[in-house]
Design an enzyme around this catalytic site. Structure first.
Site, PDB file in Angstrom:
ATOM      1  N   HIS A  65     -20.835 -35.364 -13.896  1.00 45.05           N
ATOM      2  CA  HIS A  65     -21.593 -34.208 -14.367  1.00 45.05           C
ATOM      3  C   HIS A  65     -20.640 -33.254 -15.070  1.00 45.05           C
ATOM      4  O   HIS A  65     -19.440 -33.208 -14.762  1.00 45.05           O
ATOM      5  CB  HIS A  65     -22.255 -33.490 -13.195  1.00 45.05           C
ATOM      6  CG  HIS A  65     -23.410 -34.234 -12.612  1.00 45.05           C
ATOM      7  ND1 HIS A  65     -24.532 -33.592 -12.146  1.00 45.05           N
ATOM      8  CD2 HIS A  65     -23.621 -35.555 -12.399  1.00 45.05           C
ATOM      9  CE1 HIS A  65     -25.387 -34.486 -11.681  1.00 45.05           C
ATOM     10  NE2 HIS A  65     -24.842 -35.683 -11.818  1.00 45.05           N
ATOM     11  N   GLU A  67     -20.211 -30.061 -14.796  1.00 46.42           N
ATOM     12  CA  GLU A  67     -19.560 -29.109 -13.899  1.00 46.42           C
ATOM     13  C   GLU A  67     -18.408 -29.748 -13.133  1.00 46.42           C
ATOM     14  O   GLU A  67     -17.332 -29.159 -13.003  1.00 46.42           O
ATOM     15  CB  GLU A  67     -20.566 -28.537 -12.875  1.00 46.42           C
ATOM     16  CG  GLU A  67     -21.746 -27.843 -13.480  1.00 46.42           C
ATOM     17  CD  GLU A  67     -22.977 -28.743 -13.601  1.00 46.42           C
ATOM     18  OE1 GLU A  67     -24.076 -28.249 -13.337  1.00 46.42           O
ATOM     19  OE2 GLU A  67     -22.818 -29.925 -13.964  1.00 46.42           O
ATOM     20  N   CYS A  95     -27.374 -29.006 -10.371  1.00 41.32           N
ATOM     21  CA  CYS A  95     -28.068 -29.776  -9.334  1.00 41.32           C
ATOM     22  C   CYS A  95     -27.464 -29.434  -7.968  1.00 41.32           C
ATOM     23  O   CYS A  95     -26.504 -28.661  -7.874  1.00 41.32           O
ATOM     24  CB  CYS A  95     -27.919 -31.277  -9.612  1.00 41.32           C
ATOM     25  SG  CYS A  95     -26.232 -31.890  -9.348  1.00 41.32           S
ATOM     26  N   CYS A  98     -23.606 -30.364  -7.717  1.00 40.47           N
ATOM     27  CA  CYS A  98     -22.734 -29.456  -8.455  1.00 40.47           C
ATOM     28  C   CYS A  98     -22.747 -28.049  -7.857  1.00 40.47           C
ATOM     29  O   CYS A  98     -21.701 -27.405  -7.760  1.00 40.47           O
ATOM     30  CB  CYS A  98     -23.123 -29.431  -9.927  1.00 40.47           C
ATOM     31  SG  CYS A  98     -22.816 -31.025 -10.726  1.00 40.47           S
TER      32      CYS A  98
END
Length: 168
Positions: A65, A67, A95, A98
């Site tokens: 991801h 992040e 999400c 993260c």
């Protein structure tokens, strides 16, 4: 609120827009890879110290991801797992994975472009970033360059649907 407070507020808003534009550039990199276009930058002392964009399909990893990629780079840069004096700019609400990592890294401020009503964990479905039960909570600024952050996602998913229609 006095004049100087309003001037400071306007300066902060301009700074947030500047760094969110850089996060959008990261999202564009994901878009070019046919990844969900999510981008992130981490800022310390008014300088970008780390960047990331979504690469889950490209790298075949649930962990890729925007992040998490940016946090990994930032931790390496500051030589610590704590990012206590940093601000994260992310084009889409994080999400649960993260958001948990953001809390664990002790990031004090998170600036979000677009909210994610189906899976967001910074106020939409849950608000992991501001749970009083945790030892750390983040200041959260929502809706910075919201239109641009939403538009790149809308365009991506529209193109994806059109491509699927063509292959049928």
């Amino acid at each position: 609120m006095g004049l100087f407070d309003r001037i400071d507020e306007m300066r902060d808003a301009k700074r947030d827009e500047k760094f969110m534009r850089q996060a959008l550039k990261q999202a564009e990199k994901a878009y070019k890879l046919k990844e969900v276009p999510i981008g992130c930058v981490i800022v310390q002392d008014d300088r970008v110290i780390a960047r990331g964009y979504n690469r889950r399909n490209t790298d075949k990893s649930v962990l890729m991801h925007a992040e998490l990629t940016a946090m990994k780079k930032a931790c390496k840069k500051v030589k610590d797992w704590r990012l206590e004096d940093c601000t994260m700019y992310i084009t889409l609400e994080p999400c649960q994975m993260c958001a948990g990592a953001i809390v664990q890294a002790r990031i004090p401020r998170v600036v979000i472009g677009s909210m994610n009503p189906k899976a967001g964990c910074a106020g939409s479905v849950l608000n992991i970033l501001q749970m009083e039960q945790f030892n750390h909570q983040c200041e959260v600024e929502r809706g910075v360059l919201q239109e641009e952050c939403s538009e790149i996602l809308t365009n991506f998913f529209r193109e994806l649907r059109e491509e699927k229609k063509k292959t049928r």
